[in-house]
Write a protein that holds these residues in place. Structure first.
Motif, PDB file in Angstrom:
ATOM      1  N   SER A  99      -4.234  -7.877  -3.041  1.00  0.00           N
ATOM      2  CA  SER A  99      -4.137  -8.413  -1.553  1.00  0.00           C
ATOM      3  C   SER A  99      -2.870  -9.287  -1.540  1.00  0.00           C
ATOM      4  CB  SER A  99      -5.450  -9.121  -1.335  1.00  0.00           C
ATOM      5  OG  SER A  99      -5.723  -9.977  -2.392  1.00  0.00           O
ATOM      6  N   VAL A 154       0.469   3.748  -3.234  1.00  0.00           N
ATOM      7  CA  VAL A 154      -0.125   4.995  -2.863  1.00  0.00           C
ATOM      8  C   VAL A 154       0.665   6.100  -3.327  1.00  0.00           C
ATOM      9  CG1 VAL A 154      -0.601   6.695  -0.880  1.00  0.00           C
ATOM     10  CG2 VAL A 154      -2.025   4.606  -0.934  1.00  0.00           C
ATOM     11  N   HIS A 183     -12.514   1.702  -4.602  1.00  0.00           N
ATOM     12  CA  HIS A 183     -12.139   0.299  -3.660  1.00  0.00           C
ATOM     13  C   HIS A 183     -13.494  -0.383  -3.534  1.00  0.00           C
ATOM     14  CE1 HIS A 183     -12.754   2.514   0.523  1.00  0.00           C
ATOM     15  NE2 HIS A 183     -13.740   2.471  -0.187  1.00  0.00           N
ATOM     16  N   ASP A 215      -8.083   0.094  -5.254  1.00  0.00           N
ATOM     17  CA  ASP A 215      -7.494  -0.691  -4.298  1.00  0.00           C
ATOM     18  C   ASP A 215      -8.457  -2.299  -4.070  1.00  0.00           C
ATOM     19  OD1 ASP A 215      -6.745  -1.813  -1.721  1.00  0.00           O
ATOM     20  OD2 ASP A 215      -7.154  -0.356  -0.417  1.00  0.00           O
ATOM     21  N   CYS A 216      -7.740  -3.223  -4.760  1.00  0.00           N
ATOM     22  CA  CYS A 216      -8.237  -4.705  -5.127  1.00  0.00           C
ATOM     23  C   CYS A 216      -8.152  -5.364  -3.849  1.00  0.00           C
ATOM     24  CB  CYS A 216      -7.523  -5.216  -6.367  1.00  0.00           C
ATOM     25  SG  CYS A 216      -7.600  -4.298  -7.717  1.00  0.00           S
ATOM     26  N   ASP A 217      -7.543  -4.939  -2.680  1.00  0.00           N
ATOM     27  CA  ASP A 217      -7.589  -6.003  -1.359  1.00  0.00           C
ATOM     28  C   ASP A 217      -8.954  -5.519  -0.850  1.00  0.00           C
ATOM     29  OD1 ASP A 217      -7.247  -7.086   0.761  1.00  0.00           O
ATOM     30  OD2 ASP A 217      -5.113  -6.230   1.466  1.00  0.00           O
ATOM     31  N   PRO A 258      -9.291  -3.248   2.875  1.00  0.00           N
ATOM     32  CA  PRO A 258      -8.320  -2.307   1.974  1.00  0.00           C
ATOM     33  C   PRO A 258      -7.920  -1.118   2.891  1.00  0.00           C
ATOM     34  CG  PRO A 258     -10.783  -1.984   1.756  1.00  0.00           C
ATOM     35  CD  PRO A 258     -10.425  -3.582   2.961  1.00  0.00           C
ATOM     36  N   ASN A 259      -6.764  -0.715   2.281  1.00  0.00           N
ATOM     37  CA  ASN A 259      -6.050   0.436   3.335  1.00  0.00           C
ATOM     38  C   ASN A 259      -5.631   1.604   2.451  1.00  0.00           C
ATOM     39  OD1 ASN A 259      -4.274  -2.043   5.278  1.00  0.00           O
ATOM     40  ND2 ASN A 259      -6.109  -1.124   5.824  1.00  0.00           N
ATOM     41  N   ALA A 260      -5.821   1.467   1.226  1.00  0.00           N
ATOM     42  CA  ALA A 260      -5.370   2.895   0.630  1.00  0.00           C
ATOM     43  C   ALA A 260      -6.076   4.156   0.898  1.00  0.00           C
ATOM     44  CB  ALA A 260      -5.361   2.875  -1.010  1.00  0.00           C
ATOM     45  N   HIS A 261      -7.510   3.932   1.202  1.00  0.00           N
ATOM     46  CA  HIS A 261      -8.177   5.133   1.655  1.00  0.00           C
ATOM     47  C   HIS A 261      -7.634   5.607   2.971  1.00  0.00           C
ATOM     48  CE1 HIS A 261     -10.110   2.087   3.783  1.00  0.00           C
ATOM     49  NE2 HIS A 261     -10.709   2.685   4.622  1.00  0.00           N
ATOM     50  N   ASP A 267      -4.004  -1.871  -6.070  1.00  0.00           N
ATOM     51  CA  ASP A 267      -3.203  -2.320  -4.890  1.00  0.00           C
ATOM     52  C   ASP A 267      -3.843  -3.820  -4.894  1.00  0.00           C
ATOM     53  OD1 ASP A 267      -2.011  -2.689  -2.574  1.00  0.00           O
ATOM     54  OD2 ASP A 267      -3.009  -0.968  -1.539  1.00  0.00           O
ATOM     55  N   THR A 300       0.729  -1.148  -0.006  1.00  0.00           N
ATOM     56  CA  THR A 300       0.211  -0.046  -0.106  1.00  0.00           C
ATOM     57  C   THR A 300       0.750   1.070  -0.104  1.00  0.00           C
ATOM     58  OG1 THR A 300      -1.805  -1.273   1.115  1.00  0.00           O
ATOM     59  CG2 THR A 300      -1.912   1.375   1.223  1.00  0.00           C
TER      60      THR A 300
END
Lengths: 280, 290
Positions: free
Chosen positions: A166, A19, A134, A34-36, A40-43, A164, A15
């Motif tokens: 997983s 990012v 995401h 964000d494909c995890d 998801p963490n990008a946000h 991004d 990430t």
């Protein structure tokens, strides 16, 4: 160009890299997906403004008992053991159902209808001029791929799309990588990092994607990853050192390139390297 | 028999470091590595493989070009975008095929056959710390949840046969199918988080997932000193929700050094992380025994 940021091992810094890469490119020409969808963490690092949202559902069978004569054909064709006829009843095990629709097609009495079951959402919006989207899988629902497929459908092909991905090597990773042009692998120079990098390389090879490696916390651990990359001819595109200040910025949700703006140039250079590799 | 699973949501928070140390500290147990995509426990427990078995996770549809009449029914019914139109007829992308067999049943020319390829292996190994059940799913394969279920079943049988009363499962990251398979049937989950915005966010999703399956949770904060303020806020939040906080592990370079040596950190040295994990094990054990 679509660049998928993957790793095999979790927590190596996918990430951070995804990012930072996105923030380093011309903002109106980049999109981050964000494909995890499990976590998801990008946000958390980008604080996007969400402008739209759609639910993602899979179709699950519902049996009309007044029509069913318990012939068992549905259970026969279901490859996932998600439907069974026991005594006078048709039992359905939702957590095993892939939503393929096989039982409905097979039922000779048209006793099966399909009803949508929501497994999560896709949200999209922007971070300044950057496009963002995401997905979120509902906790307790097992299957990320339908959400990833819906998310990928939002890719804006004229932009540099950064995905991004997983951790791991199974279906969610394959679904995220399919259709990408490049696989950027983020690893750490430890035996765990190396072991899982090798597996991720196998996945990217199956998908015939050009690859490059980012070594995060590059000065800890051992030289196994460097040696492996050399042997396999995998270009090492960036080394990010272990630095407590980087870890602290990360922990509070500050992107690397905001805490250390010098990195922007390096990320831009890395992007050009990847483009060259894709052209070849 | 009790089953303890170690989970986190976010990857790389230290699940395997803790599991490897528990392998060293716990008595009469069977260890399981349920991260079948990317299994790492074997790298620090020196396993000698005693038994190896093939895993076939599901079917794969294959179109016989000589029989295909290019009718296109397969492409129509496939919900996984696995059927591609070729120059003369259709092709199935093995990476996208979920093995549902709908195309097989629907093809009017009976041009599709099903195969059940080997999609991984599972192993029973001896380690200096007792038996380890682990697996390796082939890269790019699916059905990791099914493989997790198999390794857990094997561990249970092994524990019964050897009179072990504890199973310790090193879980996968995320909250999807392999995590659900790991959680199903567990007695207790130890969640490992880190004091980062991502660690906290993913912990929340992991807690919702295990709550969905009614498994009680304990929490431990790894590298807590990298952001003491966030660690305090995690602790406060847990107290408010009655989730026992059973350990604080400091950042310690010995953790990486031990991994490089192929050892668990508690067997490698007596540094701050080792001591914290020993205390964590004593606390966790109280909940397992209680």
């Amino acid at each position: 160009m679509k660049i998928a940021v993957a790793s095999g091992k979790g927590g190596t810094g996918k990430t951070i890299v995804a990012v930072s890469l996105a923030l380093s490119l011309p903002q109106n020409q980049v999109q981050l997906l964000d494909c995890d969808v499990e976590v998801p963490n990008a946000h958390l690092f980008l604080n996007p403004t969400i402008q739209g949202r759609e639910e993602v559902a899979i179709l699950r069978p519902s049996v009309d008992e007044s029509r069913c004569d318990l012939c068992g054909r549905c259970a026969e064709v279901c490859q996932f053991n998600a439907i069974a006829v026991v005594g006078e009843k048709v039992l359905f095990f939702p957590e095993l159902c892939h939503g393929c629709g096989g039982c409905k097609l097979a039922c000779p009495l048209q006793a099966i209808e399909e009803v949508p079951h929501v497994i999560g959402v896709v949200e999209w919006g922007s971070v300044g001029e950057m496009a963002f989207a995401h997905g979120l899988l509902n906790p307790g629902d097992p299957m990320p791929p339908p959400i990833i497929r819906r998310l990928k459908a939002r890719a804006q092909d004229r932009k540099t799309v950064i995905l991004d991905v997983s951790p791991g090597t199974s279906c969610p990773v394959v679904e995220s990588l399919r259709g990408s042009n490049y696989c950027l692998l983020v690893t750490e120079p430890t035996p765990f990092g190396l072991h899982d990098l090798k597996l991720a390389v196998e996945v990217a090879r199956e998908l015939k994607l050009p690859m490059g490696v980012v070594i995060n916390r590059a000065d800890i651990g051992d030289s196994g990853v460097e040696r492996y990359c050399q042997e396999e001819g995998l270009p090492i595109l960036m080394r990010i050192p272990f630095d407590r200040r980087i870890a602290e910025a990360y922990s509070g949700g500050t992107p690397l390139v905001e805490a250390f703006p010098d990195y922007k140039l390096r990320f831009r250079g890395m992007c050009r390297e990847m483009e060259k590799q894709v052209e070849r | 028999m009790r089953e303890l699973v170690i989970l986190s949501g976010k990857g790389g928070t230290g699940k395997t470091t803790i599991a490897a140390s528990f392998a060293h500290l716990a008595e009469r147990k069977v260890m399981v590595d349920a991260d079948v995509d990317a299994a790492n426990l074997e790298l620090v427990l020196s396993p000698q493989v005693r038994e190896e078995r093939e895993f076939r996770g599901g079917k794969l549809a294959i179109i016989e070009p000589a029989l295909c009449t290019a009718y296109g029914r397969c492409a129509e019914v496939c919900r996984f975008q696995a059927v591609q139109e070729g120059d003369d007829g259709y092709l199935i992308d093995p990476l996208a095929c979920e093995g549902c067999a709908v195309c097989y049943y629907e093809c009017p020319s009976e041009a599709i056959r099903l195969e059940e390829p080997v999609s991984g292996h599972w192993f029973i190994s001896d380690t200096p710390y007792g038996p380890l059940v682990h697996a390796q799913l082939r890269p790019a394969e699916e059905n990791s949840g099914k493989l997790v279920t198999i390794v857990k079943q094997q561990a249970r049988q092994l524990a019964l046969a050897q009179g072990c009363d504890l199973i310790i499962v090193d879980g996968p990251p995320g909250i999807g199918c392999p995590v659900i398979a790991t959680t199903a049937g567990a007695d207790l989950a130890l969640l490992v988080t880190e004091p980062t915005i991502a660690g906290v966010h993913d912990l929340e999703r992991a807690l919702s997932t295990i709550a969905h399956f009614g498994v009680p949770a304990l929490l431990c904060i790894n590298k807590y000193d990298l952001n003491p303020e966030t660690s305090r806020s995690i602790a406060k939040d847990c107290a408010a929700r009655n989730i026992p906080l059973v350990g604080h592990i400091p950042f310690d370079v010995a953790v990486t050094e031990a991994m490089v040596q192929g050892r668990s950190v508690v067997s490698y040295c007596r540094g701050p992380a080792s001591q914290a994990i020993e205390r964590l094990w004593r606390e966790t054990k109280r909940f397992l025994d209680g």
